[in-house]
Write a protein that holds these residues in place. Structure first.
Motif, mmCIF file in Angstrom:
data_model
loop_
_atom_site.group_PDB
_atom_site.id
_atom_site.type_symbol
_atom_site.label_atom_id
_atom_site.label_comp_id
_atom_site.label_asym_id
_atom_site.label_seq_id
_atom_site.Cartn_x
_atom_site.Cartn_y
_atom_site.Cartn_z
ATOM 1 N N UNK B 223 -4.834 28.147 17.305
ATOM 2 C CA UNK B 223 -3.618 28.928 17.445
ATOM 3 C C UNK B 223 -2.839 28.532 18.680
ATOM 4 N N UNK B 224 -1.627 29.068 18.786
ATOM 5 C CA UNK B 224 -0.843 28.911 20.010
ATOM 6 C C UNK B 224 -0.345 30.277 20.422
ATOM 7 N N UNK B 225 -0.142 30.430 21.707
ATOM 8 C CA UNK B 225 0.347 31.706 22.208
ATOM 9 C C UNK B 225 1.812 31.577 22.551
ATOM 10 N N UNK B 226 2.606 32.512 22.038
ATOM 11 C CA UNK B 226 4.025 32.548 22.345
ATOM 12 C C UNK B 226 4.395 33.999 22.610
ATOM 13 N N UNK B 227 5.165 34.224 23.657
ATOM 14 C CA UNK B 227 5.545 35.599 24.016
ATOM 15 C C UNK B 227 4.327 36.487 24.176
ATOM 16 N N UNK B 228 3.242 35.919 24.700
ATOM 17 C CA UNK B 228 2.058 36.719 24.947
ATOM 18 C C UNK B 228 1.218 37.028 23.731
ATOM 19 N N UNK B 229 1.601 36.509 22.560
ATOM 20 C CA UNK B 229 0.833 36.802 21.346
ATOM 21 C C UNK B 229 0.303 35.505 20.737
#
Lengths: 148, 471
Positions: B223-229
């Protein structure tokens, strides 16, 4: 600093002629036509006005400036963009030059090769087969291009 | 625009340059065919630099991005392993290597399971670590397991940041499988799911009773984290009774660390026939890469979601002709080249304007079992903190000015990070014992890519859900 070329002129004038009154000096601008000059002056005045109104708030300044620029673009004919760029470049008016370059960039962004050639007055000077090769190599970039 | 007026021939070259350097890659690639002059200009390195200079305006944080890549090295003479994080910066060159040996135990190659702001979630030998590579501080969490059960499981992880409680959370989704040779067939059969979050602020593990996780995933789902999610691309399998098989749809799912719930995002409708995607974050937008075929051959396409959550904003950003089996774009370098992982083995930089490439790190595959797991964007902005404290404040221009109020009480962290040799030795021994107690089968499976060995009684208070789907 807006209209740097003009400022330069004043500086030179002051150096040569101590008593000259700024308000009566006529500055020759041989490379700028009256119409684009008028637009640039209006742009400059508007920019200074917006800046003064929103002295502390940089974001507000940018927002208002953007709105003004959008409206200006609607009024300016595409042909005039080129004259405006030349004028802004001659007068060394960085912000206006920046804005008009941006406008041209977004105008040509999704256009075809033929359109761009016409716009910039260019002709294909590739060797035989070179252009074909390039078109093939970047074939996907020709998808979804605006029709002429 | 109709009837464009032709530029007079005295247009200065640098104005044409000024216009061109504002254009996106797709336009530039196309305009190479305008004329010979433009072709050489667009491919030139001065132009690349000009694009960079324009892009590197004050509010652009490019200089703060780093790309980290784990490498396990073996000393041939002593047989001692050491784990390193190779760090590449936005210039596209290796900056430095940071050692993980000060806090990692065990011989396994550490894996990066997620990254958020300037922290990495690292797994190694039954421990999960939250690590700040810049300051070196870290926190850890022991994954418990039962050595008697040799069923293997698949774990999907993600790291997120809950701004409402200033807390970094790891979400752990696992499903156990029974090995092949079981009554069903040659395939692994899905047994049960389990979802938990671990809060690094309170150091507590919490099981989530989330019945709405109708997805499936493979062992190499990253996965990748974007905007803390954290975000992943998962499979939703629906059993179609009419035709008696599972129909598969790919879905983009993210975990909200504050609400502790999973949500879906729209995929571009043009990619609905694809099943294999690599997720990434490019230029602050979620990106999807997949391969595709056309008459001229196969290639990789990367799409970005320009406006988060808006399906119509998915846009094809660039296309790369096939040169490796597997490509995962990681980030843009300063002059617009793409830094990417190729074939899960090396890191390359690809120039989109002249299709040239350069290898930055030639071989990241560990020569021992396990995988020198992949590469992530790491924001290594070092705030002016006391080095002993773990920096948990997210990278944010506004927050950077209010660092005083946002500081996390790192006293608990500093105790761990300064643990004595005795404690570390204890951990080391515990790990060794665990490994020894595994059955041969289990030990084999631990080294399968991405698989973690754990039992059906993995989570302290678990709730099982039977999933009737088949993989």
């Amino acid at each position: 600093m807006k209209f740097c070329a003009v400022k330069q002129y004043f500086d030179d004038e002051n150096n040569n002629n101590i008593t000259s009154g700024a308000s009566t000096t006529m500055i020759p601008l041989p490379n700028v036509e009256s119409h684009p000059l008028a637009i640039l002056i209006t742009y400059c005045k508007k920019h200074l006005k917006i800046k003064a109104n929103n002295a502390d708030n940089k974001k507000e300044t940018e927002k208002e400036m953007e709105q003004y620029e959008q409206e200006l673009l609607k009024k300016v004919m595409p042909q005039e963009l080129t004259e405006l760029i030349l004028a802004a470049n001659y007068l060394n008016f960085k912000e206006a030059l920046d804005f008009f370059c941006r406008a041209v960039a977004s105008a040509i962004q999704n256009k075809s090769i033929e359109f761009v050639r016409k716009f910039f007055g260019l002709e294909s000077d590739f060797e035989l087969g070179e252009e074909e090769k390039l078109r093939e190599e970047f074939a996907w970039s020709f998808e979804g291009v605006d029709e002429d | 625009m109709e009837n464009p007026r032709i530029f007079s021939q005295n247009i200065p070259k640098d104005i044409v340059h000024d216009v061109l350097k504002r254009l996106p890659v797709k336009s530039l690639q196309r305009f190479k065919s305008v004329c010979e002059t433009w072709c050489s200009l667009i491919s030139s390195s001065e132009f690349a630099k000009a694009r960079y200079d324009r892009a590197n305006e004050p509010n652009n944080n490019m200089t703060l991005w780093r790309c980290g890549c784990i490498e396990q090295r073996e000393d041939i003479n002593s047989g001692v392993f050491s784990a390193w994080l190779n760090i590449i910066d936005y210039n596209g060159f290796m900056l430095e290597a940071k050692s993980l040996d000060s806090f990692i135990v065990g011989r396994e190659t550490p894996e990066i399971l997620g990254s958020c702001n300037n922290l990495l979630l690292v797994y190694c030998c039954f421990y999960l670590y939250l690590w700040n590579p810049s300051s070196g501080t870290h926190d850890m969490f022991e994954l418990d397991y039962d050595s008697t059960d040799y069923s293997c499981g698949v774990l999907m992880c993600g790291l997120g940041y809950d701004s409402s409680s200033d807390d970094y959370k790891a979400v752990l989704v696992s499903h156990t499988e029974s090995p092949p040779g079981s009554p069903n067939n040659d395939y692994y059969t899905l047994e049960s799911f389990s979802i938990s979050t671990y809060s690094f602020r309170t150091n507590t593990l919490k099981e989530i009773d989330d019945n709405e996780f109708p997805y499936n995933f493979d062992s190499d789902t990253q996965g990748v984290t974007l905007n803390g999610a954290p975000h992943w691309v998962l499979r939703r399998e629906e059993y179609n009774t009419e035709v008696n098989y599972n129909s598969i749809a790919m879905v983009l799912v993210y975990f909200d660390p504050a609400k502790e719930h999973f949500y879906e995002l729209p995929l571009p409708c043009m990619l609905d026939k694809h099943y294999e995607f690599e997720l990434g974050v490019l230029g602050g937008c979620l990106s999807l890469t997949c391969d595709d075929y056309d008459p001229s051959g196969s290639h990789f396409e990367t799409w970005v979601m320009k406006k988060y959550g808006v399906e119509e904003s998915w846009e094809k950003l660039f296309v790369i002709p096939y040169f490796e089996e597997h490509l995962r774009p990681l980030c843009f370098t300063k002059n617009g080249d793409v830094l990417m992982e190729a074939n899960r083995k090396k890191i390359v930089i690809y120039n989109l304007l002249n299709n040239s490439k350069r290898t930055v790190i030639p071989n990241i595959e560990s020569n021992y079992c396990g995988f020198g797991r992949c590469v992530y964007n790491v924001d290594s902005m070092v705030l002016p903190y006391d080095e002993q404290r773990l920096n948990l404040s997210p990278h944010n221009d506004e927050l950077a000015m209010n660092t005083e109020s946002e500081e996390f009480d790192g006293s608990l962290m500093s105790t761990r990070s300064q643990q004595s040799d005795g404690k570390r030795q204890k951990r080391e021994n515990k790990c060794k014992n665990k490994m020894r107690s595994l059955s041969t089968f289990a030990r084999f499976n631990i080294f399968r890519r991405g698989l973690l060995q754990f039992s059906t009684s993995f989570w302290k208070s678990n709730k099982r859900r039977k999933n009737n789907g088949r993989i």
